[in-house]
Structures are given as C-alpha cells and as structure tokens.
Design a protein around this motif. Structure first.
Motif: not given
Length: 723
Positions: A703-709, A607-618
């Motif tokens: 995977s960010r914005n459809g990129g490679t996992p 349990k904790g937090f996940l930092r999302i580096p930039e707004t996008g679709v994940y």
C-alpha cells in the motif's frame, strides 16, 4: 576415524520432532546451556580481563579465581557487546534474538515493558525439546511499572518460553539484595521487593537470604531436580544475578565450603531459612582479602559482591562435574552492560574509577563509548571448545539465539538478527560477519573522569547510535538529524576511541556507508502504551531507506531455493541447512513456487530485488496458503519487513506492522509505514509450506502512502544484477 568434535559439529540439523526434520545418523546428545548474566559488571571488573594486570602493577584489584579458571578451560570473547548500554533493552535483545533497531517494545529506558510475544530464545529451545528455566531478574515482563504480578503482566516469563521462573519480575525489586528485609524502593508500587516462585509470592520466606546466594542455591536445586526427573532431556537455564548492581550489599557470612552436589550453597526450602546462609548478620561479610585494605567502603563491598559471584560460578561448575554433565554443558558468563556509578538507599556509591571497572576503554553504563557496551564474556564447553582460547571476533547479544540453535542442531530462525558464533567458539571455520548495532536515548552525559579522554568527558548522551563494520566503529551522540556525521574509529588499533577518522578518506567512506546502512537494518519504533505513550522516536525515522546501487537483472523474476524437503516449526535462515542437502537455485516468476517442487511440505526462500517505483511511505502485507504450519518471513535489506511466522494463522493476512506480537498496547500501535526511496531494494522471503490440501504459495501486497493494498506486480521483482 572422525573425532567426536568433528562428528558433533557435522550434525548441525534439527533432531526429529513434530516438524518432521530428522538427523541422518545418530547424533551426540544436545548440549545443556547454563547462561549466567550479571548486572552492571564492567569489562574491566574481572581478573582475566583487566584486574590481574592491575594486581601485577601493585594497584587495588579484584580477584576472580573461579572465573579465571573458567576462562582458562574455555574461551574469552574480548569483543562481545551487550544489546544496549542499559539493562532492560539489553536483556530484551538477548531473549528476543534481535538488535535494538528491531526491538518492538523494549528500547531506551522502557523498564518493565512487556517483551514482545515472539519466537524468544527460551521459546525456541522449548519447542526443540529443552527444559527451560529463568532464575533471577526478569525486568521485561510488563504489567505495572515497578511492580506487576503473574496475572497482569502479559510477558511473565512463563508466557515467553520459560517452564519455570524464580526471582524478581520487576527491575526495581532487583535493586535490593535482601528481598524480605530491605525496605522497598520508593518507586515500588507493591511496597515490597517481591520474589516469585512461579506464580507464588514467597518474599516473606526469604529472610536473611542474600540475592546471589538465593539464586545460586535455587539454580543448583533446579539442575539437580531436572537430572532426577528428566535425565535425557537437555536444559536451558538463564541465571540472571542482580549483583553487582547497587545497592552495594554483601552476604551474611563466608561462602560454605566444598561446592557442588554436597557442599557450597544448598537449598533448604524452610520458611525463613530457604538456604544454608540465611543466618548471621545481613550485609556484614566483607571478604577478608579486602576487609583489611585501606580502601573506601564502597570499593570493599563492590569487590566482595564480585567475589561472591565468582565463588557461585565455581560452585555451579563443581555441581555440573559432580553430575557428570559438565563436558557437554555450554556455560556462558557475561554482563548486561557496562559498569555503573550508582548509589543505594543504605550506603556508598559505586565508583568505577577505583578499580578501573571500565578497563582500558572510556564510558560507563548508558554510554555508547566502548566501556558502556563491551562486556566481559567467557564460554566453557569442553566437548567442543578447547582450553585457553581467546577470540577478538566481534559479536553481540542477539547472536546467542543463532549460536544455541546451531549448537542444539536446530535451524537458525530467519527472525533473528544474529549469526552463529560456533566457528569462533570452536575454532572450526570462520564466523559469518554479523550486524552489530545499537540505538539508544537517555538524558545526561558521560562522567568527567580523569581517566577518560577530555573530548569524551561530559559528552552529551541523548539520542545515540552505534554501528560496526569489521574493525571500524561509527558512533553518534546527541543526534539532531540524520545529517549529523558519525565519528569513525578503528576499534582494533584505537579501542580508547582517541582518533576520530571522520575527516580522512577512509573515514569519509565509512561515514557515508554507515549513514545508509543504519536506515537499511532497522524499523521505526511504533509501539504505544496507554500509560507511557511512545517512548523511542528517532531523528532519522522519516528518512527514506536508500536503495542498493546495482544493475537490474531479469525483470519479473526471483531466485528460489528449496531449503528442505520437510517443514520446520519456524522459518529458517538458508544457512540453517547448509552442508546437508544441495538444491539448485531456480528462477521463478515473482513469488511462484517452481513446478519442480512437489513435496507435501518444505522450506524455501525467494531472493532478489524489489523495485520501489517512487519515494514514499509503504505498508506491506503477506498471505500464505491455508495449510497448518505454513508461514513466512520477509526482509528488505536487513530490515525485518513482515513477520508471518510465530503465532501466524495460515491463510490470514500479516502486515509490516512493527508491533506484531506486542501486548499492553493502544490502538495507535503499529500504524506507521516504511519510508522507502525509489530504486532497487534487496528482498528475501522465507517460506514454510505445511502439508495439506491448500496449494503452496504466498501473496505479497503493498500500500503506497496509505492507499488501498494491492498485489505487488510481478514486474516489480528482479533477480540480482551486478554491482
């Protein structure tokens, strides 16, 4: 000496079975469960909730003496909410244990779509050793819309956890109360109102068999047979009546005298005479207390249909008593949504105004005003619920999974959105606040009834959304965008929803909170059917989920808690083992298992937090170790992110596809990612490690914005900060 009730409630840990969970001391027998669900019965249709008051005021009223007695012997849940204001999605939430924001297939008016292949309520109970049966209406089986059969329906009841099924597979067949004798609905693709006895079509044998009588007699027969063959095995029976939904049809004759094992309705099993009321004139018996009244024909029939249900409930309770199992049987009575105003192919239209079926609220079926979703609910369980209790604690259909898990001494599945209602039911402790949420889309508008507030009459429905927080309710209708404001009501002081608080300081506070909250507890609908397409897009689907406003703790760390030294057949919620073993919380480097955990099998949670580096679709992915029985379940906020639990193959890669476990879908299903705003998002990862040679552990990727996992860097995790 401890009381039997205290000992009972103190044994809330799974009994010993294949997973290796074990009780520390002999426990009392697990309770049987009889869940009675009726169709379109309003909160105001029952005597104890509203009709008795009408009778005292000299107004036309419906009498429900058996249900009133059941309430007096148990508890009334006065703020219980259906999963949706219409049948199929409401039932899907009940049987899948999730609210409508997480229903993977059955949302809106997607009748006869296949309930996802997940850890359903009956599947959970069956895994725990219960005999399971469904008698009545299903309507979420898939296959052909308004038809279907055991071969083509991928969610036939026996494929979703029920050992036995008797009744209607499709919802259209359940609109008729004399299956063998009424003409089929014009929408029926089978040309008949099919009654299935498991995989056998027995419709022709159901001549003159009135639906409430037929299902009651079959339920009694199933309970008696179960006691003869499996006396020491608990049962879960879902008895899903089709009344008082239209058509407005009544029985052939008076209810047989006696009730219970020797009297009342009885199963005869003869073709053309399956039950002991399969004779006389169909649709002829109006109850005497209503027949002589100067009431509309529809009102007489509606009251008689409810009277028949009432007598059936009394008959079933008498049977449980005759079999000496009533004290430790949980009996639940409730409805799938608010009252209807629908007609039928043979006669009158139901008018909910005549008896005020909506009670003291506004709205009917398909409305998100209180009466559309607040449903009557009564629970009787003499072994644990004292008589004459009334609860105003809010609860919803998905809470039954957690409740029955805890009552049956099973760990509550991490997958359910519900919380256990046992504290409220028993009066022991305080019920944990749950998530009460509805999203729903339908054409039309609230009826122009004079008893409704002017501002509610003719209100456009379309995209609707409800969320509750304590006494406050947020509701939106005809939503065009996420910027649309919530109407805010203090539902305890103002159940009529007459005073919109949106422009007050308190209302603005909750309005802002609800706008963020609804994005953090739901998933975008991502199911496509080859015939009907995608049916449940929302105006707010593309809005990024906002982060939590917290200060970051130690970077690269998560808190790990060992929940149990044994594996479990599903990923449990942490509270599932509370009070039995106390384990220290350790900080770990990301998703590593602490070196102090050296058990061959166990359950744990990060349990904790996940930092999302930039707004996008994940898009997210998870892999567990390869040992048999290993599995995991991930939530971001209260959003179900990755289900690597039910039917998961250990060592394989599961994704955040919201279509996991769905059937009858097209290749477009499950392709949408999760829109996330940059910032800190709370994450919880439940994990079951099965015994074997593979080292314990999981791998979490994105995977960010459809990129490679790619594997999520350890530096993206952090422990809790301060608000």
């Amino acid at each position: 000496m401890l009381s039997p009730l205290f000992r009972f409630l103190g044994c809330l840990i799974l009994f010993s079975f294949c997973s290796g969970w074990a009780v520390a001391a002999p426990a009392p027998p697990r309770p049987n469960i009889l869940f009675i669900l009726v169709d379109d019965l309003g909160w105001g249709d029952l005597g104890v909730f509203h009709q008795n008051r009408r009778a005292r005021e000299g107004k036309p009223a419906i009498q429900t003496p058996a249900l009133d007695r059941m309430a007096a012997e148990g508890i009334q849940l006065c703020r219980h909410y259906a999963g949706s204001p219409v049948c199929a999605p409401s039932r899907a939430s009940l049987f899948s244990g999730v609210h409508q924001g997480h229903a993977r297939v059955v949302r809106d008016n997607t009748f006869d779509m296949p309930l996802e292949d997940c850890l359903t309520l009956p599947a959970m109970l069956k895994e725990a050793g219960y005999a399971t049966a469904l008698i009545g209406k299903w309507g979420i089986g898939g296959g052909t819309e308004s038809g279907g059969n055991p071969g083509e329906s991928t969610a036939f009841p026996d494929k979703r956890g029920f050992d036995y099924f008797f009744g209607h597979l499709d919802h259209i067949g359940a609109h008729r109360h004399y299956a063998a004798d009424d003409p089929a609905d014009r929408r029926s693709q089978t040309g008949t109102n099919v009654i299935w006895d498991m995989h056998d079509n027995i419709t022709k044998s159901c001549t003159n068999s009135y639906s409430t009588d037929l299902f009651t007699a079959r339920a009694k027969k199933w309970i008696v047979d179960h006691r003869k063959t499996s006396k020491n095995k608990p049962f879960f029976l879902a008895l899903t009546f089709t009344a008082p939904h239209s058509a407005l049809e009544v029985p052939t004759q008076a209810y047989p005298a006696g009730g219970g094992l020797k009297g009342g309705l009885q199963w005869l099993g003869k073709k053309g005479e399956l039950i002991n009321t399969a004779n006389g004139v169909r649709n002829s018996y109006v109850y005497p207390q209503y027949a002589s009244r100067n009431w509309p024909d529809g009102a007489k029939k509606h009251a008689s249909m409810i009277a028949r249900i009432d007598e059936a409930v009394g008959d079933l309770l008498k049977l449980l008593s005759d079999l000496n199992i009533d004290k430790n049987t949980i009996v639940v009575f409730t409805s799938d949504n608010g009252p209807h105003n629908e007609g039928s192919f043979i006669g009158p239209t139901q008018d909910p105004n005549f008896f005020e079926s909506y009670g003291p609220f506004d709205g009917i079926k398909r409305d998100t005003w209180e009466a559309g979703i607040r449903v009557p609910a009564i629970v009787r369980w003499p072994a644990a619920i004292s008589a004459g209790r009334v609860s105003h604690v809010p609860s919803q259909f998905h809470d039954w999974m957690a409740t029955f898990a805890e009552a049956g001494r099973m760990p509550v599945p991490a997958k359910t959105d519900g919380v256990s209602m046992l504290p409220s039911l028993t009066g022991k402790g305080k019920q944990k606040p749950g998530v009460l949420y509805v999203e729903y889309n339908v054409k039309g508008q609230t009826p122009n009834y004079k008893n409704f507030l002017p501002e509610h009459r003719n209100a456009a429905r379309l995209q609707q959304q409800i969320i509750y927080s304590g006494k406050y309710k947020g509701v939106r209708q005809n939503i065009r965008s996420h910027d649309d404001p919530f109407q805010i009501y203090d539902i305890e002081k103002d159940p009529k929803e007459s005073c919109n608080l949106a422009d007050t300081a308190e209302g603005r506070k909750y309005g802002d909170y609800f706008k963020k909250r609804v994005l953090q507890l739901r998933r975008i609908y991502d199911y496509h059917n080859s015939v009907r397409g995608c049916l449940a897009g929302r105006p707010y689907d593309s809005v990024p989920v906002p982060p939590s406003v917290v200060s970051e703790g130690a970077s690269g760390k998560l808190e790990f808690r060992l929940l149990s030294k044994k594996a479990c057949p599903w990923v449990p919620k942490p509270e599932a083992v509370r009070g039995y073993e106390s384990f220290a919380v350790e900080e770990t480097s990301g998703c590593l298992v602490p070196g102090t955990v050296s058990k061959p099998s166990f359950c744990g949670e990060w349990k904790g937090f996940l930092r999302i580096p930039e707004t996008g679709v994940y898009t997210f992915f998870l892999e567990t170790d390869a040992n048999a029985g290993s599995k995991a379940f991930v939530r971001l906020h209260d959003m179900q992110l990755v289900d690597a639990d039910f039917h998961y193959k250990p060592g394989s890669r599961a994704s955040s596809s919201s279509a996991a476990g769905t059937t009858e879908c097209t290749p477009e299903t499950g392709k949408k990612g999760v829109p996330l705003a940059a910032g800190l998002h709370p994450v919880s990862i439940g994990y079951v490690h099965g015994a074997g040679a593979s080292k314990a552990g999981i791998k979490l990727l994105w995977s960010r914005n459809g990129g490679t996992p790619e594997e999520i860097p350890v530096s993206s995790f952090s422990v809790s900060g301060k608000k």
